[in-house]
Design a protein around this motif. Structure first.
Motif, PDB file in Angstrom:
ATOM      1  N   ASP A   1      -6.014  -6.913   4.341  1.00 46.10           N
ATOM      2  CA  ASP A   1      -4.879  -7.802   4.082  1.00 46.10           C
ATOM      3  C   ASP A   1      -3.628  -7.053   3.613  1.00 46.10           C
ATOM      4  O   ASP A   1      -2.545  -7.276   4.105  1.00 46.10           O
TER       5      ASP A   1
ATOM      6  N   HIS B   1       1.599  -9.767  -2.343  1.00 48.15           N
ATOM      7  CA  HIS B   1       0.192 -10.131  -2.557  1.00 48.15           C
ATOM      8  C   HIS B   1       0.061 -11.252  -3.591  1.00 48.15           C
ATOM      9  O   HIS B   1      -0.688 -12.219  -3.393  1.00 48.15           O
TER      10      HIS B   1
ATOM     11  N   CYS C   1     -10.260  -9.525  -5.936  1.00 49.61           N
ATOM     12  CA  CYS C   1      -9.154  -9.086  -5.098  1.00 49.61           C
ATOM     13  C   CYS C   1      -9.030  -7.573  -5.205  1.00 49.61           C
ATOM     14  O   CYS C   1      -9.060  -7.020  -6.295  1.00 49.61           O
TER      15      CYS C   1
END
Ligand SMILES: [Zn+2]
Length: 284
Positions: free
Chosen positions: A45, A129, A249
């Motif tokens: 990502d 993010h 994360c």
């Protein structure tokens, strides 16, 4: 060899370490400790950091930090060529620095080097993010009444649309693009896709209202780590008016929501099977 020690979860941009591997063919340098955040090969990502590695007068440009894995049999794999999922058994996990051109002879195994991350790109990816995660939480909240059945909840206690439907997430400087699959299986899980399509403008407005509230609250955001190396689990935590949210994360984040002037989203349902949410952050 050991897993790379990492300092980016604390927001660090500069570090020192000892070179443990140089692969001229793959143009990769591995150091025992690094401030560089690598792109994750399993869920890519957030792009890897860029910057420079120097020793004395010798320097090499890092075009992207990536994951490197070495199998117990000695097979070296880099980035998307790694054949197993992150953390897989039988492999040692490291951060690799992909370099531009020939790696200078001074940057050799055993050398002490200085590593410096490009601060502006890191800061803009961190904003991207954090904005991406906040937008997904606001999306879950704005779609909560469209569920006709019980499904699992997100960290704010809303039905977890994100977890059910998200198929890709791409973080870029000051923003992100997320794609959600609105197919038959989501409908079977109880999601009212027609109701959503008919009210998409209101939903988008509701998400942007929530995001404005959250940015205005100027809450703290941070990354907690289970240990010092690249294989240890990392958790993003953020204080919102509704309470603290936390989820696993691997990326980098802002330290406070006060770093944003605004976060907004645009929802696109041109393809009725595919919701595209584009998130845009503006730095304070
Ligand atoms: Zn994340």
């Amino acid at each position: 060899m050991q897993s790379t020690l990492i300092s980016f979860p604390a927001g660090t941009l500069v570090g020192e370490g000892e070179v443990v591997l140089v692969d001229q063919r793959a143009s990769v340098v591995v150091v025992d400790a690094t401030p560089f955040h690598p792109v994750d090969h399993t869920w890519p990502d957030q792009p890897g950091d860029t910057g420079v590695i120097t020793v004395g007068d010798a320097r090499v440009r890092v075009t992207e930090a990536v994951m490197v894995a070495i199998s117990d049999e000695g097979v070296l794999a880099v980035g998307s060529d790694i054949p197993v999922k992150r953390g897989g058994e039988g492999w040692t996990w490291m951060v690799g620095h992909r370099t531009d051109g020939v790696i200078p002879a001074d940057i050799a195994v055993g050398a002490r080097v200085t590593l410096e991350v490009d601060a502006d790109l890191r800061a803009s990816l961190s904003r991207g993010h954090t904005a991406c995660h906040l937008a997904s939480l606001a999306l879950d909240a704005a779609l909560a009444d469209l569920w006709r059945k019980e499904i699992g909840n997100d960290p704010l206690g809303n039905p977890d649309f994100e977890g059910r439907a998200n198929q890709s997430s791409r973080i870029r400087p000051d923003g992100s693009v997320d794609e959600y699959r609105l197919g038959k299986s989501l409908r079977r899980a109880g999601f009212d896709s027609e109701g959503f399509a008919a009210s998409i403008g209101e939903r988008e407005a509701r998400i942007n209202e929530l995001l404005a509230d959250w940015v205005g609250s100027a809450g703290e955001s941070r990354i907690d780590v289970d240990g010092p190396s690249i294989i240890d689990r990392r958790t993003w935590r953020c204080a919102l008016p509704e309470g603290e949210v936390a989820f696993l994360c691997g990326g980098t984040h802002v330290r406070s929501l006060a770093e944003f002037a605004s976060i907004t989203v645009a929802l696109d349902l041109s393809d009725p099977q595919l919701l595209v949410m584009t998130t845009t952050a503006v730095a304070a």
